[in-house]
Design an enzyme around this catalytic site. Sequence first.
Site, PDB file in Angstrom:
ATOM      1  N   ASP A 118      40.749  41.720  38.183  1.00 35.39           N
ATOM      2  CA  ASP A 118      39.791  41.765  39.292  1.00 35.39           C
ATOM      3  C   ASP A 118      38.516  41.073  38.820  1.00 35.39           C
ATOM      4  OD1 ASP A 118      38.106  42.345  41.375  1.00 35.39           O
ATOM      5  OD2 ASP A 118      38.465  44.503  41.382  1.00 35.39           O
ATOM      6  N   ASP A 142      39.974  36.611  44.380  1.00 39.53           N
ATOM      7  CA  ASP A 142      39.423  37.082  43.106  1.00 39.53           C
ATOM      8  C   ASP A 142      40.281  38.142  42.420  1.00 39.53           C
ATOM      9  OD1 ASP A 142      38.963  39.109  44.895  1.00 39.53           O
ATOM     10  OD2 ASP A 142      36.858  39.412  44.374  1.00 39.53           O
ATOM     11  N   GLU A 143      41.565  38.243  42.793  1.00 39.21           N
ATOM     12  CA  GLU A 143      42.450  39.225  42.182  1.00 39.21           C
ATOM     13  C   GLU A 143      43.802  38.587  41.856  1.00 39.21           C
ATOM     14  OE1 GLU A 143      40.988  43.484  43.917  1.00 39.21           O
ATOM     15  OE2 GLU A 143      42.406  42.372  45.152  1.00 39.21           O
TER      16      GLU A 143
END
Length: 404
Positions: free
Chosen positions: A15, A110-111
Amino acid sequence: MEICPSMVFRTLYIDMNSFFASVEQQEDPSLRGRPVGITAIAAESGAVVAASYEAKAFGVKVGTRVYDAKRMCPGIVFRQSRHRLYVRVNQKIAAVLDEIGELERIRSIDEFQVALGGTTGELEGAMDLARRMKVAIRERVGSELRCSIGIGPNQLLAKIAGKLQKPDGLQWLSPENMPDRLSHLQLDDLPGISRGIKTKLNKAMIWDIPSLYALDPRHARLIWHSVEGERFVRALQGEDIPLGETQRNGYGNSKVLAPKYRRPDQARLVGRWLTEKATERMRRDDFCAQRFTLHIRIMPKGGWAKSQTLNASQDTQIMLNIFENLWRKMMRNQPRIIGSVSVQLSDVLPLSQRSGELFLPLEPAAQNRSEKLSAVVDRINHRYKSRVITFGRQQDHPGFFENG
């Protein structure tokens, strides 16, 4: 950190921390160490869509209005979002992760999800892999980029573990440290527990995570009124529950309008652009829609929404015709300022399941002539990476998903 030797770990979840703001700090060294807010539109009435940790320390968070953020954090610097830049950085990170480990899924901008096995299926090996990934991202993508990493026996626990320590965290979850490791959290802190699910759990006298963890999965199915409840609790208890494919419910686009696009004539052109984009995405996935909904926010206070059904279609021109019909109906209210425009294509079904219509004419499970033409336009625009061909006049709206 106490090591758990017996548990098999299957998932590592990355993350990225304050991703958009960190990318901007990486691109512009003058922003490093300073509070930064990312906005969708450059206006005082706009909202923060991402904030650096320096800004978060002053209470600035996603959804904070620009004028409030300036009051809370006088030194804050604002940058308008550049989604294409963030996508490029996302791709660089994905390439680095896939070199070091087995990149299983890119979960979002973003993961990232990495599969574990062999020596990395043991906690020491997984922790070592996570540390190497952190170093590789900083050294090969950007020194300002930090991430929190979670390790677990399944995707759910790995994702939750990744949220436990920010920024730059590294945590693990398994039945060996559950549910105590999460006892300080609220039910709706867990991904997948919405306000509605929390209400259902409370009605069933489930008030905290230890009680949820102890729940019989079959009881969870009854509480959720869905098999997803049973799957969720089994995953929370550490079982390796494979993720099912998401059922696609529809395709939509919306835009909070910048001041210069709020006149109805300009807002209409933005709406046409949103319609084209939504239909293109739907066609890319080989779906058709049977309902078109237009929602308008009229300033200062007010709203308008109306739907129209149609024969299952993925034809851009048909969707634009419906948009124009609904827009004319909305204009009977004589709005002077439009705050936002939203289009939604729903009641979707795969093209492969569409039946034929003798009088349209329409062959079963196949594009008609107009839909094929729309698909050709898609391919041309994709080749040149811009909308060189459009279906009449439209106005693209710079902002969160459109700045380069």
